[in-house]
Scaffold this motif. Structure first.
Motif, PDB file in Angstrom:
ATOM      1  N   TYR A  29       0.827  -1.213   0.000  1.00  0.00           N
ATOM      2  CA  TYR A  29       0.000   0.000   0.000  1.00  0.00           C
ATOM      3  C   TYR A  29       0.859   1.262   0.000  1.00  0.00           C
ATOM      4  N   VAL A  30       1.911   1.256   0.825  1.00  0.00           N
ATOM      5  CA  VAL A  30       2.796   2.419   0.934  1.00  0.00           C
ATOM      6  C   VAL A  30       3.555   2.635  -0.371  1.00  0.00           C
ATOM      7  N   LYS A  31       3.940   1.544  -1.018  1.00  0.00           N
ATOM      8  CA  LYS A  31       4.666   1.660  -2.288  1.00  0.00           C
ATOM      9  C   LYS A  31       3.793   2.290  -3.367  1.00  0.00           C
ATOM     10  N   GLY A  32       2.465   2.084  -3.270  1.00  0.00           N
ATOM     11  CA  GLY A  32       1.545   2.646  -4.260  1.00  0.00           C
ATOM     12  C   GLY A  32       1.330   4.134  -4.102  1.00  0.00           C
ATOM     13  N   LYS A  33       1.809   4.723  -2.990  1.00  0.00           N
ATOM     14  CA  LYS A  33       1.692   6.155  -2.710  1.00  0.00           C
ATOM     15  C   LYS A  33       0.263   6.682  -2.890  1.00  0.00           C
ATOM     16  N   PRO A  34      -0.667   6.210  -2.059  1.00  0.00           N
ATOM     17  CA  PRO A  34      -2.060   6.688  -2.145  1.00  0.00           C
ATOM     18  C   PRO A  34      -2.190   8.121  -1.655  1.00  0.00           C
ATOM     19  N   GLY A  35      -3.377   8.623  -1.577  1.00  0.00           N
ATOM     20  CA  GLY A  35      -3.625  10.018  -1.205  1.00  0.00           C
ATOM     21  C   GLY A  35      -3.610  10.256   0.285  1.00  0.00           C
ATOM     22  N   LEU A  36      -4.372  11.287   0.705  1.00  0.00           N
ATOM     23  CA  LEU A  36      -4.374  11.741   2.088  1.00  0.00           C
ATOM     24  C   LEU A  36      -4.906  10.696   3.056  1.00  0.00           C
ATOM     25  N   MET A  70       4.800  -1.314  13.143  1.00  0.00           N
ATOM     26  CA  MET A  70       4.716   0.075  13.619  1.00  0.00           C
ATOM     27  C   MET A  70       5.744   0.958  12.897  1.00  0.00           C
ATOM     28  N   GLU A  71       6.932   0.423  12.667  1.00  0.00           N
ATOM     29  CA  GLU A  71       7.977   1.213  11.990  1.00  0.00           C
ATOM     30  C   GLU A  71       7.578   1.507  10.550  1.00  0.00           C
ATOM     31  N   LEU A  72       7.018   0.514   9.869  1.00  0.00           N
ATOM     32  CA  LEU A  72       6.560   0.726   8.489  1.00  0.00           C
ATOM     33  C   LEU A  72       5.417   1.744   8.456  1.00  0.00           C
ATOM     34  N   SER A  73       4.507   1.638   9.419  1.00  0.00           N
ATOM     35  CA  SER A  73       3.373   2.579   9.486  1.00  0.00           C
ATOM     36  C   SER A  73       3.866   3.999   9.739  1.00  0.00           C
ATOM     37  N   LEU A  74       4.874   4.128  10.558  1.00  0.00           N
ATOM     38  CA  LEU A  74       5.437   5.454  10.854  1.00  0.00           C
ATOM     39  C   LEU A  74       6.074   6.050   9.603  1.00  0.00           C
ATOM     40  N   HIS A  75       6.735   5.197   8.846  1.00  0.00           N
ATOM     41  CA  HIS A  75       7.339   5.653   7.587  1.00  0.00           C
ATOM     42  C   HIS A  75       6.249   6.132   6.624  1.00  0.00           C
ATOM     43  N   GLY A  76       5.165   5.336   6.522  1.00  0.00           N
ATOM     44  CA  GLY A  76       4.055   5.732   5.663  1.00  0.00           C
ATOM     45  C   GLY A  76       3.389   7.005   6.144  1.00  0.00           C
ATOM     46  N   TYR A  77       3.220   7.136   7.441  1.00  0.00           N
ATOM     47  CA  TYR A  77       2.599   8.331   8.013  1.00  0.00           C
ATOM     48  C   TYR A  77       3.386   9.580   7.622  1.00  0.00           C
ATOM     49  N   ASP A  78       4.719   9.501   7.684  1.00  0.00           N
ATOM     50  CA  ASP A  78       5.557  10.662   7.346  1.00  0.00           C
ATOM     51  C   ASP A  78       5.445  11.011   5.866  1.00  0.00           C
ATOM     52  N   ILE A  79       5.325   9.981   5.024  1.00  0.00           N
ATOM     53  CA  ILE A  79       5.185  10.255   3.585  1.00  0.00           C
ATOM     54  C   ILE A  79       3.892  11.012   3.309  1.00  0.00           C
ATOM     55  N   PHE A  80       2.819  10.548   3.922  1.00  0.00           N
ATOM     56  CA  PHE A  80       1.518  11.166   3.668  1.00  0.00           C
ATOM     57  C   PHE A  80       1.367  12.494   4.409  1.00  0.00           C
ATOM     58  N   ALA A  81       2.017  12.610   5.564  1.00  0.00           N
ATOM     59  CA  ALA A  81       1.940  13.858   6.339  1.00  0.00           C
ATOM     60  C   ALA A  81       2.648  14.994   5.622  1.00  0.00           C
ATOM     61  N   ALA A  82       3.587  14.651   4.730  1.00  0.00           N
ATOM     62  CA  ALA A  82       4.293  15.699   3.979  1.00  0.00           C
ATOM     63  C   ALA A  82       3.330  16.451   3.062  1.00  0.00           C
ATOM     64  N   LEU A  83       2.240  15.781   2.685  1.00  0.00           N
ATOM     65  CA  LEU A  83       1.264  16.444   1.824  1.00  0.00           C
ATOM     66  C   LEU A  83       0.466  17.498   2.584  1.00  0.00           C
TER      67      LEU A  83
END
Length: 548
Positions: A29-36, A70-83
């Motif tokens: 899911y994170v690799k697909g770079k979804p929206g907000l 949790m570490e993967l989720s945190l990484h994803g959270y930071d990617i999406f939070a940048a938006l």
């Protein structure tokens, strides 16, 4: 991937297998770079992991999978939070803190240290002026430090891993703005003493490998504490980093004492060269505390090798002479600790008193130190607490000067002369006693004892029987193996002359010995008087500070 409620994700993380499946699903899911929506999804998974870790009774594999998720989720959270930046400052950091706290409570310290590293990275980039930030950072340190202290099984971590976790805990403490810290001695410096003492005790003998690890962890702490501020453009970040450098310098001085005591002077010198290079690159100036530490290590090494350390002491005096009175609080404290390290190097290195040239070089250093402290005092008269600290440093410097002078006097030619005079008088009295005994023995030689049997000593414990035939003549030892035959009266006169001569010699030496003892006592009295004056001055200063 659907964005479910937190309760649903709690169910999907209830077992190792389900947690692993959710991890792979989230990874794609994170690799697909979804929206907000991705930020909300990752947030809920993190909160589900936080909940599961608090349930208790989990095996190590399950805990490991939860941390990984949790570490993967945190990484994803930071990617999406940048938006869209988060509206609530430190929101995610507080959740991660609770995860760290739970990992610490169940004593999985390696995993706890890993997540704590992620939290540190986030906090070092956060706004540091808010009260919430300071509370959170202090809480992080307390959880990590107290978790290690309260561990039921101390053998869970070996000394090396325990050292690493303790140093990581200190990194949180150093995130706070040390320049505005009220205590004169930063807490990090106090804690590093406990860390080093514990590590030294657990190692028994500090090997080269142990000291290398210690220096490696200190280097890591240096780099960790600087990275955030060097990469930041926030106002005051450079000043904060400089302040942390001076606190870290004080911590280095404590480690150097351990290295010097273990005889690892080369490792200590190499480490200081690296720290000096970092100071030059980042601070764009020379840190006097580090310079003094470098010469202090050389002094200790030189003295232990039996060589003359006056050149190194002269360099220390030059370094102190170059210091201006315009020092900040943390820089000034680090400077004073550097001076104390030099004194420690001399004090712990010399088993005997100092030679005249070395003592002069040491007093030159003390003189420069005292003048520098006075310059700082003159520019800080408005700060009573700072003045009190500087006055204590000045008193300590003067006291150590007297102490070194006194110890050197005791071990110098003066003491040797006293011992020589005492020994001479003792030897003269022994010879005098022999002459007195010989003179008294002549009284046995009279006509009434002629022909009587007696025991003749061959050694101190062997006698043979004999007869006293001649009571009018004896053989007298006149020195260097020569014996002269004399009658009894001449022999008595000979012994009397020797006894009188020795008595006069003893009477000549005794006044000189008494004079030396009087000089020694006078020095002790002057030294005690100076120490009392320093104590009275310090007490008066403290009273003045209290009234102010």
């Amino acid at each position: 991937m659907k964005c479910l409620k937190v309760d649903e994700y709690i169910k999907r993380t209830a077992s190792v297998r389900e947690t692993e499946l959710l991890f792979h699903e989230l990874e794609n899911y994170v690799k697909g770079k979804p929206g907000l929506q991705g930020r909300t999804l990752c947030d809920r998974i993190i909160r589900a992991c936080n909940h599961q870790l608090g349930v208790g009774g989990l095996d190590l594999e399950h805990i490991g999978q939860l941390v990984k998720l949790m570490e993967l989720s945190l990484h994803g959270y930071d990617i999406f939070a940048a938006l869209v930046p988060q509206s609530n400052p430190l929101y995610m950091e507080k959740i991660v803190f609770h995860i760290v706290k739970k990992l610490s409570s169940i004593e999985v310290h390696t995993l706890c240290s890993h997540i704590a590293g992620l939290l540190y990275s986030r906090l070092s980039k956060a706004q540091q002026d808010e009260e919430d930030y300071c509370v959170l950072v202090r809480s992080c340190f307390s959880v990590l430090w107290n978790g290690l202290s309260a561990a039921k099984d101390k053998k869970i971590l070996n000394p090396q891993d325990r050292l690493r976790c303790q140093m990581q805990a200190l990194s949180f403490l150093l995130l706070l703005d040390t320049e505005n810290a009220t205590p004169s001695l930063p807490k990090a410096v106090v804690y590093i003493e406990d860390i080093i003492t514990e590590f030294e005790s657990s190692c028994g003998v500090m090997t080269k490998e142990d000291t290398s690890l210690l220096l490696q962890e200190m280097n890591t702490l240096f780099n960790t504490c600087w990275t955030g501020d060097q990469d930041s453009d926030r106002d005051g970040s450079k000043q904060r980093a400089a302040s942390r450098f001076y606190v870290l310098s004080e911590m280095v001085l404590i480690i150097l004492k351990v290295l010097c005591k273990a005889g690892h002077h080369r490792l200590a010198s190499s480490f200081l060269s690296e720290i000096e290079r970092k100071a030059s690159e980042f601070l764009s100036c020379q840190c006097t505390a580090v310079v003094l530490a470098k010469w202090g290590v050389m002094i200790h090494s030189t003295v232990k090798a039996g060589d003359d350390a006056r050149q190194a002491l002269t360099e220390c005096a030059r370094a102190v002479r170059s210091v201006s009175g315009n020092l900040g609080d943390r820089e000034g404290h680090a400077f004073l600790e550097g001076c104390s390290f030099v004194v420690w190097a001399v004090d712990s290195g010399y088993d005997k008193g100092l030679s005249g040239p070395v003592l002069l070089a040491l007093f030159s250093f003390f003189e420069e130190h005292q003048e520098c402290v006075m310059r700082i005092l003159n520019k800080n008269l408005s700060c009573q607490a700072e003045c009190s600290r500087l006055q204590k440093s000045l008193c300590f410097s003067i006291y150590k000067g007297f102490e070194f002078a006194y110890e050197s006097m005791l071990a110098s030619e003066f003491l040797q002369e006293v011992e020589f005079l005492t020994s001479s008088i003792g030897q003269l009295k022994v010879v005098q006693t022999k002459y007195v005994e010989a003179k008294d023995s002549l009284n046995v030689l009279n006509k009434n004892n002629k022909g009587k049997e007696l025991l003749v000593p061959l050694t101190s414990s062997m006698y043979v029987p004999g007869t006293l035939n001649d009571v009018e003549h004896v053989l007298v030892d006149v020195g260097t193996g020569y014996y002269v035959e004399k009658n009894v009266e001449d022999s008595k006169a000979f012994f009397k002359r020797k006894i009188d001569f020795l008595t006069k010699q003893i009477e000549k030496i005794q006044p000189a010995l008494q004079e030396k003892h009087a000089m020694k006592q006078a020095v002790i009295e002057v030294m005690n008087m100076k120490i009392q004056q320093l104590q009275q001055s310090q007490q008066a200063s403290q009273m003045g500070t209290t009234k102010a």
